[in-house]
Enzyme design. Structure first.
Site, PDB file in Angstrom:
ATOM      1  N   GLY A  29      52.750 -48.887 -20.753  1.00 28.43           N
ATOM      2  CA  GLY A  29      54.210 -49.221 -20.730  1.00 28.43           C
ATOM      3  C   GLY A  29      54.709 -48.501 -21.967  1.00 28.43           C
ATOM      4  O   GLY A  29      56.150 -48.792 -22.148  1.00 28.43           O
ATOM      5  N   GLY A  30      53.836 -47.460 -22.602  1.00 23.53           N
ATOM      6  CA  GLY A  30      54.547 -46.764 -23.768  1.00 23.53           C
ATOM      7  C   GLY A  30      55.818 -46.154 -23.415  1.00 23.53           C
ATOM      8  O   GLY A  30      56.629 -45.651 -24.064  1.00 23.53           O
ATOM      9  N   GLY A  31      55.854 -45.588 -22.082  1.00 23.66           N
ATOM     10  CA  GLY A  31      56.954 -44.746 -21.433  1.00 23.66           C
ATOM     11  C   GLY A  31      58.025 -45.864 -20.978  1.00 23.66           C
ATOM     12  O   GLY A  31      58.941 -45.393 -20.371  1.00 23.66           O
ATOM     13  N   THR A  64      50.401 -37.150 -19.501  1.00 25.92           N
ATOM     14  CA  THR A  64      49.213 -36.689 -18.789  1.00 25.92           C
ATOM     15  C   THR A  64      49.492 -36.489 -17.574  1.00 25.92           C
ATOM     16  O   THR A  64      49.168 -35.896 -16.814  1.00 25.92           O
ATOM     17  CB  THR A  64      47.906 -37.837 -19.204  1.00 25.92           C
ATOM     18  OG1 THR A  64      48.087 -38.256 -20.477  1.00 25.92           O
ATOM     19  CG2 THR A  64      46.831 -37.249 -18.958  1.00 25.92           C
ATOM     20  N   ASP A  70      47.374 -42.760 -13.016  1.00 24.00           N
ATOM     21  CA  ASP A  70      48.278 -42.923 -14.124  1.00 24.00           C
ATOM     22  C   ASP A  70      47.641 -42.819 -15.487  1.00 24.00           C
ATOM     23  O   ASP A  70      46.363 -42.799 -15.387  1.00 24.00           O
ATOM     24  CB  ASP A  70      48.806 -44.528 -14.049  1.00 24.00           C
ATOM     25  CG  ASP A  70      50.256 -44.631 -14.462  1.00 24.00           C
ATOM     26  OD1 ASP A  70      50.794 -43.742 -15.464  1.00 24.00           O
ATOM     27  OD2 ASP A  70      50.815 -45.500 -14.299  1.00 24.00           O
ATOM     28  N   ASP A  95      47.871 -46.178 -22.447  1.00 23.62           N
ATOM     29  CA  ASP A  95      48.161 -46.373 -23.837  1.00 23.62           C
ATOM     30  C   ASP A  95      46.739 -46.898 -24.835  1.00 23.62           C
ATOM     31  O   ASP A  95      46.422 -46.179 -25.721  1.00 23.62           O
ATOM     32  CB  ASP A  95      49.141 -46.943 -24.502  1.00 23.62           C
ATOM     33  CG  ASP A  95      50.549 -46.540 -23.722  1.00 23.62           C
ATOM     34  OD1 ASP A  95      50.723 -45.463 -23.901  1.00 23.62           O
ATOM     35  OD2 ASP A  95      51.245 -47.428 -22.981  1.00 23.62           O
ATOM     36  N   SER A 132      53.304 -42.619 -14.550  1.00 24.45           N
ATOM     37  CA  SER A 132      54.256 -41.812 -15.568  1.00 24.45           C
ATOM     38  C   SER A 132      53.649 -41.503 -16.843  1.00 24.45           C
ATOM     39  O   SER A 132      52.580 -41.915 -17.172  1.00 24.45           O
ATOM     40  CB  SER A 132      55.461 -42.717 -16.039  1.00 24.45           C
ATOM     41  OG  SER A 132      55.814 -43.145 -14.740  1.00 24.45           O
ATOM     42  N   LYS A 191      42.746 -42.713 -26.735  1.00 30.48           N
ATOM     43  CA  LYS A 191      43.245 -43.719 -26.060  1.00 30.48           C
ATOM     44  C   LYS A 191      41.943 -45.114 -25.745  1.00 30.48           C
ATOM     45  O   LYS A 191      42.361 -46.156 -25.640  1.00 30.48           O
ATOM     46  CB  LYS A 191      43.760 -43.465 -24.490  1.00 30.48           C
ATOM     47  CG  LYS A 191      44.745 -42.470 -24.583  1.00 30.48           C
ATOM     48  CD  LYS A 191      46.073 -43.171 -25.270  1.00 30.48           C
ATOM     49  CE  LYS A 191      47.116 -42.031 -25.159  1.00 30.48           C
ATOM     50  NZ  LYS A 191      47.608 -41.667 -23.819  1.00 30.48           N
ATOM     51  N   GLU A 239      54.746 -49.220 -12.571  1.00 34.84           N
ATOM     52  CA  GLU A 239      53.265 -48.732 -12.711  1.00 34.84           C
ATOM     53  C   GLU A 239      52.331 -49.698 -12.015  1.00 34.84           C
ATOM     54  O   GLU A 239      51.423 -49.634 -11.342  1.00 34.84           O
ATOM     55  CB  GLU A 239      53.052 -48.441 -13.959  1.00 34.84           C
ATOM     56  CG  GLU A 239      53.642 -47.168 -14.364  1.00 34.84           C
ATOM     57  CD  GLU A 239      53.503 -46.686 -15.986  1.00 34.84           C
ATOM     58  OE1 GLU A 239      53.826 -45.873 -16.363  1.00 34.84           O
ATOM     59  OE2 GLU A 239      53.183 -47.736 -16.680  1.00 34.84           O
TER      60      GLU A 239
END
Ligand SMILES: O=C(CO)[C@H](O)[C@H](O)COP(=O)(O)O
Length: 226
Positions: free
Chosen positions: A98-100, A32, A84, A87, A29, A124, A106
């Site tokens: 897990g920023g999203g 990117t 994936d 962050d 997710s 990052k 995930e």
């Protein structure tokens, strides 16, 4: 498009070269991954025969939009490759994700894959994890108690909000964003947090990434797990 977006696009498109006919692919997710899924859709139109397992409802929508066929864990138990974003990435390829807000799915998808590749822009890459607030998914019931227990580890957990209300994950849970600042021992911290009742999962991805592809200006550096 910003310079960072261009870099995300570069690395998101380049990772698609690792996807071969017949593969079952975990689809992560984030922005990117958007570029990766769009490019993968082009390859599918050219005849590439793959199926993806999405890590979020948004990713599933993008896959449908770009024509990437989807499957799920009722039909496939092991994935060939999961891809994936992240962050933060430290020099040992430990991650914060897990920023999203999709960290649980995930992690399940990454853990079910033979290989897990991470795609990031160079912003990052960090010496120590923790400048990015560590997302921890918790059950809504008693989240205040869980947050208090997490604070004993040296942070002030803040419940993630969206439009003034608690952000709800695809799993119906809450996210606590935790300011650890410098996480010296990510594996230990992850294990201790996971032992708390009410914690569903942490955003620390320990010893999972096999390869990290880092977009820098016009090129992509590839770091393999040693
Ligand atoms: O962990 C994630 C979502 O839960 C993303 O992979 C992470 O936030 C990176 O996102 P982006 O590619 O938009 O920078």
């Amino acid at each position: 498009m910003t310079k960072t977006d261009k870099t995300k696009q570069l690395v998101g498109e380049e990772v698609v070269d690792y996807i071969k006919d017949g593969m079952k692919v975990g689809l992560g997710s984030g922005s990117t991954m958007y570029y990766m899924i769009k490019k993968l859709g082009d390859r599918v139109k050219e005849g590439l025969d793959i199926e993806g397992v999405p890590t979020s409802n948004t990713t599933a929508e993008w896959a449908k939009e770009f024509g990437v066929p989807l499957t799920d864990f009722s039909k496939v138990q092991e994935l060939d490759l999961a891809i994936d974003g992240a962050d933060e990435v430290d020099p040992n390829l430990q991650l914060i994700k897990g920023g999203g807000g999709a960290l649980v799915r995930e992690k399940i998808v990454a853990a079910s894959a033979k290989s897990f590749y991470v795609i990031v822009d160079e912003s990052k890459m960090v010496t120590y994890l923790g400048n990015f607030l560590l997302p921890i998914e918790v059950l809504p019931f008693g989240w205040e108690v869980t947050a208090n227990k997490i604070s004993d580890f040296g942070c002030e957990p803040k419940i993630r909000k969206s439009k003034g209300e608690p952000f709800i994950t695809d799993n119906g849970n809450y996210i606590l964003d935790c300011n650890f600042e410098k996480i010296a021992e990510p594996k230990k911290l992850h294990e201790e947090l996971k032992s708390l009742v009410g914690v569903v999962e942490t955003g620390l991805f320990i010893n999972m990434a096999r390869k990290v592809m880092v977009g820098k200006d016009e090129k992509v550096d590839v770091i393999d797990q040693s």
